[in-house]
Design an enzyme around this catalytic site. Structure first.
Site, PDB file in Angstrom:
ATOM      1  N   HIS A  76     -15.207  -7.001   7.571  1.00  0.00           N
ATOM      2  CA  HIS A  76     -16.074  -6.318   6.621  1.00  0.00           C
ATOM      3  C   HIS A  76     -16.430  -7.288   5.503  1.00  0.00           C
ATOM      4  O   HIS A  76     -15.551  -7.854   4.854  1.00  0.00           O
ATOM      5  CB  HIS A  76     -15.377  -5.082   6.045  1.00  0.00           C
ATOM      6  CG  HIS A  76     -15.398  -3.912   6.983  1.00  0.00           C
ATOM      7  ND1 HIS A  76     -15.339  -2.606   6.555  1.00  0.00           N
ATOM      8  CD2 HIS A  76     -15.486  -3.848   8.329  1.00  0.00           C
ATOM      9  CE1 HIS A  76     -15.384  -1.788   7.600  1.00  0.00           C
ATOM     10  NE2 HIS A  76     -15.466  -2.524   8.686  1.00  0.00           N
ATOM     11  N   PRO A 294      -3.047   3.679  -2.401  1.00  0.00           N
ATOM     12  CA  PRO A 294      -3.832   3.107  -1.302  1.00  0.00           C
ATOM     13  C   PRO A 294      -5.232   2.680  -1.694  1.00  0.00           C
ATOM     14  O   PRO A 294      -5.904   1.999  -0.920  1.00  0.00           O
ATOM     15  CB  PRO A 294      -3.872   4.249  -0.280  1.00  0.00           C
ATOM     16  CG  PRO A 294      -3.684   5.497  -1.092  1.00  0.00           C
ATOM     17  CD  PRO A 294      -2.772   5.118  -2.214  1.00  0.00           C
ATOM     18  N   LYS A 298      -3.703  -2.647  -0.829  1.00  0.00           N
ATOM     19  CA  LYS A 298      -2.826  -3.781  -1.089  1.00  0.00           C
ATOM     20  C   LYS A 298      -1.452  -3.691  -0.415  1.00  0.00           C
ATOM     21  O   LYS A 298      -0.718  -4.673  -0.390  1.00  0.00           O
ATOM     22  CB  LYS A 298      -2.617  -3.924  -2.610  1.00  0.00           C
ATOM     23  CG  LYS A 298      -3.824  -4.459  -3.320  1.00  0.00           C
ATOM     24  CD  LYS A 298      -3.963  -5.957  -3.119  1.00  0.00           C
ATOM     25  CE  LYS A 298      -5.394  -6.431  -3.225  1.00  0.00           C
ATOM     26  NZ  LYS A 298      -6.158  -6.334  -2.002  1.00  0.00           N
ATOM     27  N   TYR A 386      -9.943  -7.607  -3.872  1.00  0.00           N
ATOM     28  CA  TYR A 386      -9.987  -6.814  -2.636  1.00  0.00           C
ATOM     29  C   TYR A 386      -9.784  -7.697  -1.408  1.00  0.00           C
ATOM     30  O   TYR A 386      -9.023  -7.343  -0.491  1.00  0.00           O
ATOM     31  CB  TYR A 386     -11.322  -6.079  -2.545  1.00  0.00           C
ATOM     32  CG  TYR A 386     -11.334  -4.947  -1.543  1.00  0.00           C
ATOM     33  CD1 TYR A 386     -11.078  -3.640  -1.944  1.00  0.00           C
ATOM     34  CD2 TYR A 386     -11.615  -5.176  -0.200  1.00  0.00           C
ATOM     35  CE1 TYR A 386     -11.095  -2.587  -1.029  1.00  0.00           C
ATOM     36  CE2 TYR A 386     -11.644  -4.131   0.717  1.00  0.00           C
ATOM     37  CZ  TYR A 386     -11.374  -2.843   0.299  1.00  0.00           C
ATOM     38  OH  TYR A 386     -11.380  -1.808   1.204  1.00  0.00           O
TER      39      TYR A 386
END
Length: 395
Positions: A76, A294, A298, A386
């Protein structure tokens, strides 16, 4: 009858942290024994979501042919932040040159178990660990009963607790099972698995007046989705129509692909950091040492980062009698843990709605979201965190 085994490293817990640690130790020529309460079937069939940082995928590449993260997982290159009925894409590669991978944790575990079985790892399932004998600080012992109910003792040069949030090993490090820093959020996630095509090519993180929603993917025919709910909500109390109504209202502007729901659960949102990660020749890693909400994706990645540090520290300690890296392990690991705790807290508070939020709180929250999506610096910070900061090295 008592069986006593001897090993350089005893690892309690056959989750991602314990199995990856065993693999990397094996690369150094260091033997280990891995034990877990669950059966192999239970470990491989417990479905859990997974977003892998780029550094995690790169470390899993060391499994060779056993790693399917790049072939079965999905890369992604961004996520969508959705609020006020509009979507705002965060493009990871253009901001950081990095990506994330959607690859469920149970699939990672299948890869790790396959690799360790092929390497003839001493991997024992159905083992109940009852405690750690610390009477000899230089040679701790794992006290357990095996799958047949017989007493098992594992003598080791080092013991690692990778046995999850209810760790049996943690009290030997922190002095109690609850020794640490804890936060529980006033909401939970209602999660579903459903038979439906993807509603989006990338994950959608949605903030709405009705609460948060996460629209994820699993495969071409199975999808994973969540919406914010009361922690005490009975997951069976809602009809399918009510579930879809709740989900859809939280992603205004997006039409979700609906389908039969075949799994549902309520996940409480919590943070925990143990007050320590190592005592003498015992250490804890992964969920045994820390848990995160969540929202920031991580959890498993932090476990991998722990392993990246610990395997090098154990190599130096056990092969070179050099304690400098193990002495620095906790401090270095904690730096990343608290960065990840902050990022997870930030994403959580920015996207969720609390019952006591005022009109000011709501408008401030929307201002925060706009500050992120309308700023290259804001988008870059989110992307860096992220997709994952570079994995720590021992030196």
């Amino acid at each position: 009858m008592t069986t006593t085994l001897r090993t350089p490293v005893a690892i309690v817990g056959a989750g991602p942290a314990g199995l990856l640690l065993a693999h990397l130790l094996d690369e150094h020529g260091i033997d280990s024994i891995v034990v877990d309460l669950r059966t192999r079937g239970e470990i491989e069939s417990t479905i859990r979501a997974g977003i892998l940082e780029q550094g995690t995928v790169e470390l899993l590449d060391r499994l060779g042919e056993h790693s399917r993260a790049r072939t079965v997982g999905h890369r992604h290159d961004g996520i969508e932040l959705r609020f006020e009925g509009e979507g705002h894409r965060i493009d990871f590669p253009s901001l950081t040159g990095r990506s994330a991978w959607l690859y469920p944790q149970h699939e990672v575990l299948k890869d790790l178990i396959s690799a360790r079985v092929a390497a003839e790892q001493d991997l024992r399932f159905g083992v109940t660990v009852t405690g750690i004998d610390e009477s000899n600080a230089e040679r701790p012992r794992v006290l357990a009963t095996d799958a047949d109910g017989e007493e098992l003792i594992i003598e080791a040069d080092f013991v690692v607790g990778a046995d999850g949030s209810r760790s049996v090993v943690r009290p030997s490090v922190t002095g109690s099972s609850r020794g640490g820093y804890f936060r529980e959020y006033p909401f939970a996630w209602f999660g579903i698995l459903c038979e439906a095509p993807p509603s989006s090519d990338e994950l959608i993180y949605s903030n709405s007046p009705d609460g948060f929603a996460l629209i994820s993917q699993r495969s071409a025919t199975v999808q994973r989705m969540y919406f914010q709910c009361d922690p005490d909500l009975d997951p069976e109390s809602l009809s399918e129509a009510e579930v879809w109504d709740n989900m859809q209202r939280r992603v205004p502007g997006t039409t979700l692909a609906e389908g039969p729901i075949f799994q549902r659960d309520v996940l409480r949102v919590r943070s925990f950091v143990a007050q320590g990660m190592r005592k003498n020749r015992i250490a804890i890693i992964g969920d045994a040492a820390h848990t995160v909400p969540p929202t920031g994706a991580k959890g498993m990645n932090l476990a991998v980062a722990d392993v990246a540090l610990l395997h090098e520290a154990l190599r130096a300690l056990l092969l070179e009698n050099d304690a400098r890296l193990i002495d620095a392990f906790e401090e270095r690991a904690m730096q990343r843990i608290w960065k990840a705790q902050h990022f997870s807290w930030w994403m959580t508070t920015m996207l969720h709605v609390t019952d006591d939020a005022s009109d000011f709180d709501r408008r401030r929250q929307l201002g925060e979201l706009r500050s992120v999506v309308e700023s290259t610096a804001g988008q870059t910070y989110l992307s860096e965190a992220y997709t994952g900061w570079p994995l720590p090295t021992a030196t």
